[in-house]
Design a protein around this motif. Structure first.
Motif, PDB file in Angstrom:
ATOM      1  N   ILE A  99      39.479  68.071  28.654  1.00 24.55           N
ATOM      2  CA  ILE A  99      39.370  67.572  30.028  1.00 24.55           C
ATOM      3  C   ILE A  99      38.000  66.975  30.341  1.00 24.55           C
ATOM      4  O   ILE A  99      37.828  66.350  31.382  1.00 24.55           O
ATOM      5  CB  ILE A  99      39.725  68.653  31.078  1.00 24.55           C
ATOM      6  CG1 ILE A  99      38.740  69.812  31.061  1.00 24.55           C
ATOM      7  CG2 ILE A  99      41.151  69.132  30.886  1.00 24.55           C
ATOM      8  CD1 ILE A  99      38.925  70.801  32.197  1.00 24.55           C
ATOM      9  N   GLU A 100      37.054  67.145  29.447  1.00 23.47           N
ATOM     10  CA  GLU A 100      35.693  66.638  29.667  1.00 23.47           C
ATOM     11  C   GLU A 100      35.604  65.157  29.311  1.00 23.47           C
ATOM     12  O   GLU A 100      35.881  64.761  28.181  1.00 23.47           O
ATOM     13  CB  GLU A 100      34.702  67.456  28.830  1.00 23.47           C
ATOM     14  CG  GLU A 100      33.294  66.930  28.815  1.00 23.47           C
ATOM     15  CD  GLU A 100      32.702  66.776  30.197  1.00 23.47           C
ATOM     16  OE1 GLU A 100      32.217  65.671  30.495  1.00 23.47           O
ATOM     17  OE2 GLU A 100      32.721  67.754  30.968  1.00 23.47           O
ATOM     18  N   LYS A 101      35.204  64.348  30.266  1.00 25.80           N
ATOM     19  CA  LYS A 101      35.118  62.897  30.079  1.00 25.80           C
ATOM     20  C   LYS A 101      34.166  62.517  28.943  1.00 25.80           C
ATOM     21  O   LYS A 101      34.481  61.643  28.120  1.00 25.80           O
ATOM     22  CB  LYS A 101      34.676  62.231  31.379  1.00 25.80           C
ATOM     23  CG  LYS A 101      34.644  60.729  31.318  1.00 25.80           C
ATOM     24  CD  LYS A 101      34.234  60.147  32.669  1.00 25.80           C
ATOM     25  CE  LYS A 101      34.185  58.647  32.615  1.00 25.80           C
ATOM     26  NZ  LYS A 101      33.792  58.089  33.929  1.00 25.80           N
ATOM     27  N   GLU A 102      32.999  63.141  28.881  1.00 23.55           N
ATOM     28  CA  GLU A 102      32.020  62.830  27.840  1.00 23.55           C
ATOM     29  C   GLU A 102      32.592  63.132  26.445  1.00 23.55           C
ATOM     30  O   GLU A 102      32.407  62.361  25.513  1.00 23.55           O
ATOM     31  CB  GLU A 102      30.732  63.639  28.042  1.00 23.55           C
ATOM     32  CG  GLU A 102      29.901  63.200  29.220  1.00 23.55           C
ATOM     33  CD  GLU A 102      29.053  61.977  28.935  1.00 23.55           C
ATOM     34  OE1 GLU A 102      28.825  61.646  27.753  1.00 23.55           O
ATOM     35  OE2 GLU A 102      28.622  61.351  29.904  1.00 23.55           O
ATOM     36  N   ALA A 103      33.280  64.263  26.321  1.00 27.44           N
ATOM     37  CA  ALA A 103      33.850  64.642  25.017  1.00 27.44           C
ATOM     38  C   ALA A 103      34.974  63.687  24.625  1.00 27.44           C
ATOM     39  O   ALA A 103      35.038  63.234  23.476  1.00 27.44           O
ATOM     40  CB  ALA A 103      34.355  66.082  25.069  1.00 27.44           C
ATOM     41  N   ARG A 104      35.855  63.384  25.563  1.00 25.81           N
ATOM     42  CA  ARG A 104      36.940  62.438  25.250  1.00 25.81           C
ATOM     43  C   ARG A 104      36.372  61.080  24.863  1.00 25.81           C
ATOM     44  O   ARG A 104      36.857  60.428  23.938  1.00 25.81           O
ATOM     45  CB  ARG A 104      37.889  62.285  26.439  1.00 25.81           C
ATOM     46  CG  ARG A 104      38.776  63.478  26.665  1.00 25.81           C
ATOM     47  CD  ARG A 104      39.904  63.203  27.655  1.00 25.81           C
ATOM     48  NE  ARG A 104      39.604  62.279  28.722  1.00 25.81           N
ATOM     49  CZ  ARG A 104      39.160  62.620  29.930  1.00 25.81           C
ATOM     50  NH1 ARG A 104      38.940  63.893  30.219  1.00 25.81           N
ATOM     51  NH2 ARG A 104      38.933  61.704  30.842  1.00 25.81           N
ATOM     52  N   GLY A 105      35.336  60.666  25.553  1.00 20.57           N
ATOM     53  CA  GLY A 105      34.708  59.382  25.230  1.00 20.57           C
ATOM     54  C   GLY A 105      34.109  59.372  23.837  1.00 20.57           C
ATOM     55  O   GLY A 105      34.218  58.387  23.105  1.00 20.57           O
ATOM     56  N   ALA A 106      33.494  60.488  23.453  1.00 23.83           N
ATOM     57  CA  ALA A 106      32.882  60.573  22.124  1.00 23.83           C
ATOM     58  C   ALA A 106      33.928  60.495  21.020  1.00 23.83           C
ATOM     59  O   ALA A 106      33.622  60.089  19.901  1.00 23.83           O
ATOM     60  CB  ALA A 106      32.088  61.872  21.996  1.00 23.83           C
ATOM     61  N   LEU A 107      35.161  60.866  21.332  1.00 24.42           N
ATOM     62  CA  LEU A 107      36.232  60.852  20.331  1.00 24.42           C
ATOM     63  C   LEU A 107      37.016  59.543  20.315  1.00 24.42           C
ATOM     64  O   LEU A 107      37.873  59.352  19.469  1.00 24.42           O
ATOM     65  CB  LEU A 107      37.193  62.022  20.581  1.00 24.42           C
ATOM     66  CG  LEU A 107      36.569  63.407  20.410  1.00 24.42           C
ATOM     67  CD1 LEU A 107      37.555  64.482  20.820  1.00 24.42           C
ATOM     68  CD2 LEU A 107      36.074  63.619  18.994  1.00 24.42           C
ATOM     69  N   SER A 108      36.704  58.650  21.243  1.00 26.20           N
ATOM     70  CA  SER A 108      37.407  57.364  21.273  1.00 26.20           C
ATOM     71  C   SER A 108      36.672  56.355  20.386  1.00 26.20           C
ATOM     72  O   SER A 108      35.459  56.463  20.186  1.00 26.20           O
ATOM     73  CB  SER A 108      37.480  56.832  22.704  1.00 26.20           C
ATOM     74  OG  SER A 108      36.208  56.386  23.125  1.00 26.20           O
ATOM     75  N   PRO A 109      37.398  55.366  19.856  1.00 27.11           N
ATOM     76  CA  PRO A 109      36.729  54.354  19.016  1.00 27.11           C
ATOM     77  C   PRO A 109      35.581  53.651  19.743  1.00 27.11           C
ATOM     78  O   PRO A 109      34.531  53.413  19.153  1.00 27.11           O
ATOM     79  CB  PRO A 109      37.846  53.379  18.671  1.00 27.11           C
ATOM     80  CG  PRO A 109      39.090  54.190  18.770  1.00 27.11           C
ATOM     81  CD  PRO A 109      38.845  55.174  19.890  1.00 27.11           C
ATOM     82  N   ALA A 110      35.758  53.361  21.011  1.00 32.47           N
ATOM     83  CA  ALA A 110      34.715  52.660  21.777  1.00 32.47           C
ATOM     84  C   ALA A 110      33.494  53.543  22.032  1.00 32.47           C
ATOM     85  O   ALA A 110      32.392  53.039  22.226  1.00 32.47           O
ATOM     86  CB  ALA A 110      35.276  52.171  23.109  1.00 32.47           C
ATOM     87  N   GLY A 111      33.689  54.870  22.031  1.00 30.03           N
ATOM     88  CA  GLY A 111      32.582  55.772  22.325  1.00 30.03           C
ATOM     89  C   GLY A 111      31.946  56.395  21.107  1.00 30.03           C
ATOM     90  O   GLY A 111      31.115  57.291  21.227  1.00 30.03           O
ATOM     91  N   TRP A 112      32.323  55.907  19.914  1.00 30.08           N
ATOM     92  CA  TRP A 112      31.798  56.503  18.692  1.00 30.08           C
ATOM     93  C   TRP A 112      30.278  56.454  18.690  1.00 30.08           C
ATOM     94  O   TRP A 112      29.658  55.443  19.012  1.00 30.08           O
ATOM     95  CB  TRP A 112      32.335  55.785  17.454  1.00 30.08           C
ATOM     96  CG  TRP A 112      31.989  56.523  16.201  1.00 30.08           C
ATOM     97  CD1 TRP A 112      32.710  57.512  15.622  1.00 30.08           C
ATOM     98  CD2 TRP A 112      30.822  56.357  15.396  1.00 30.08           C
ATOM     99  NE1 TRP A 112      32.079  57.979  14.493  1.00 30.08           N
ATOM    100  CE2 TRP A 112      30.902  57.286  14.329  1.00 30.08           C
ATOM    101  CE3 TRP A 112      29.710  55.527  15.470  1.00 30.08           C
ATOM    102  CZ2 TRP A 112      29.927  57.401  13.352  1.00 30.08           C
ATOM    103  CZ3 TRP A 112      28.735  55.644  14.502  1.00 30.08           C
ATOM    104  CH2 TRP A 112      28.853  56.578  13.453  1.00 30.08           C
ATOM    105  N   ASN A 113      29.666  57.571  18.339  1.00 30.32           N
ATOM    106  CA  ASN A 113      28.217  57.707  18.287  1.00 30.32           C
ATOM    107  C   ASN A 113      27.907  58.592  17.078  1.00 30.32           C
ATOM    108  O   ASN A 113      28.527  59.632  16.916  1.00 30.32           O
ATOM    109  CB  ASN A 113      27.734  58.358  19.591  1.00 30.32           C
ATOM    110  CG  ASN A 113      26.264  58.624  19.614  1.00 30.32           C
ATOM    111  OD1 ASN A 113      25.754  59.405  18.809  1.00 30.32           O
ATOM    112  ND2 ASN A 113      25.569  58.027  20.548  1.00 30.32           N
ATOM    113  N   PRO A 114      26.956  58.202  16.236  1.00 38.21           N
ATOM    114  CA  PRO A 114      26.706  58.976  15.010  1.00 38.21           C
ATOM    115  C   PRO A 114      26.195  60.396  15.247  1.00 38.21           C
ATOM    116  O   PRO A 114      26.261  61.233  14.352  1.00 38.21           O
ATOM    117  CB  PRO A 114      25.675  58.136  14.257  1.00 38.21           C
ATOM    118  CG  PRO A 114      25.064  57.249  15.277  1.00 38.21           C
ATOM    119  CD  PRO A 114      26.096  57.028  16.335  1.00 38.21           C
ATOM    120  N   THR A 115      25.721  60.692  16.431  1.00 38.12           N
ATOM    121  CA  THR A 115      25.254  62.038  16.742  1.00 38.12           C
ATOM    122  C   THR A 115      26.299  62.818  17.530  1.00 38.12           C
ATOM    123  O   THR A 115      26.656  63.942  17.176  1.00 38.12           O
ATOM    124  CB  THR A 115      23.950  61.979  17.574  1.00 38.12           C
ATOM    125  OG1 THR A 115      22.998  61.199  16.869  1.00 38.12           O
ATOM    126  CG2 THR A 115      23.389  63.360  17.828  1.00 38.12           C
TER     127      THR A 115
END
Length: 142
Positions: A99-115
């Motif tokens: 339910i966390e927006k930041e976590a869902r974003g990190a798991l999306s292709p557009a939100g990929w971040n190496p850290t």
């Protein structure tokens, strides 16, 4: 007995992922944002909020502390209580990541971040594993 050690190892690894999420969120100013409920934190209150409400990338410090105590207790010997706590925390953290927006974003292709992405992916995967192993271990130690 072997499954107890698997749960201990999974919980310890999840705890490390949660701690990494805390550090990343605090250093990058990622406050919690549960947009599906309209519940948002503020970067200005991030340090304080991280104790009881969590961050955009991890569970609250209080929850991680309970997890650490339960993991240590289970490592010290068979404990249905610690096993149940870890299974319950795994289920709660799984919901939290989803339910966390930041976590869902990190798991999306557009939100990929190496850290961020590896910390969130590991944390979520390990939380799901805890949620599955906890009840199994508790019922087998009855």
């Amino acid at each position: 007995m072997a499954s107890r050690w698997v749960l201990v190892a999974v919980s310890a690894a999840q705890l490390a992922a949660g701690a990494a999420g805390q550090v990343i969120a605090l250093s990058e100013g990622r406050a919690f944002d549960i947009d599906v409920l309209g519940f948002r934190g503020s970067p200005a209150r991030l340090g304080r909020d991280s104790w009881l409400l969590g961050t955009g990338l991890s569970a609250p410090v209080l929850m991680l502390s309970v997890q650490a105590v339960a993991t240590i207790r289970l490592a010290a010997g068979s404990s249905r209580g610690a096993t149940r706590v870890l299974g319950s925390l795994g289920a709660l953290m799984t919901c939290g990541y989803l339910i966390e927006k930041e976590a869902r974003g990190a798991l999306s292709p557009a939100g990929w971040n190496p850290t961020t992405t590896p910390a969130v992916a590991a944390g979520l995967t390990l939380a799901v594993t805890m949620a599955v192993l906890g009840p199994r271990q508790a019922s087998s130690s009855s």
